[in-house]
Write an enzyme that holds these catalytic residues in place. Sequence first.
Site, PDB file in Angstrom:
ATOM      1  CD  GLU A 293       2.162  -1.254  -6.976  1.00  0.00           C
ATOM      2  OE1 GLU A 293       2.094  -0.106  -7.115  1.00  0.00           O
ATOM      3  OE2 GLU A 293       2.002  -1.827  -5.828  1.00  0.00           O
TER       4      GLU A 293
ATOM      5  CE  LYS B 207      -0.001   3.122  -6.278  1.00  0.00           C
ATOM      6  NZ  LYS B 207       1.172   2.646  -5.995  1.00  0.00           N
TER       7      LYS B 207
ATOM      8  CB  CYS C 181      -0.683  -0.871  -4.807  1.00  0.00           C
ATOM      9  SG  CYS C 181       0.120  -1.262  -3.298  1.00  0.00           S
TER      10      CYS C 181
END
Length: 260
Positions: free
Chosen positions: A45, A110, A144
């Site tokens: 990431e 995200k 993540c």
Amino acid sequence: MQDTVLRVSLAQYDIVWENKQANLSKIKDIVASLAGQTDIVVLPEMCTTGFSMRSHELAETTSEETITYIKQYASQYDIAICGSFIAKENGDYFNRAFFISASSEYYYDKRHLFRMGQEADFFSSGEKRLIFEHKGFNICLLVCYDLRFPVWARNVNNEYDLLIYVANWPASRIKVWNTLLDARAIENMCYVCGVNRIGIDGNGLKHDGSSKLINAKGEILTSIPLNQEQIETVSISKEDIDKFRAKFPVWKDADKFKIE
């Protein structure tokens, strides 16, 4: 019928804090070292900056430095490259995952922003999940903290074969990382690839990697030792996962739901 095989490379390394040029140089070296040996290389990431909250200063559009160079590397070495970067669009800032090959590009923002790290104060949340096809595999790309939310990753009617998580997951919670990667593979009956960074970031947080690729039975196909800067490549089989899903079709009994 010939099996469809995808070669996936996991690149676990330390990210130079907020230094795009140094990190892009490292990424080029990684991709170049894999020429002719893999189909996809998965990076951590925020692979060009580390998990920085300086979104206003570090953000780029998809036509600026980071993605321009990633496209060059993907084309030059004929390898798809996957990671995330700090993006800006229409006045908003995103932790934007990318999957770029010589012939295509895909982006995912995200959805779950890390509350404890104040990520939501500096970034906007994505609203759409991404699933795309590459070399015979359907792929879902997440980032993540998304790992903690199984509904968002739920594989309905086997719509994807490979689930990828790019991460900056701290060492203090590495047991959670390992446990949830296993769970996502088993419950979604898919391959799961999780790539995490190593090293200490600009906030003083330690990361020790534990990058791995797991099959639908929860078996580890490859893993990288803790705190090692290393690349591991594994071949995954479409025939294997299709046979397992046919033999043990738990997906047919999944509960229906709606995401709001």
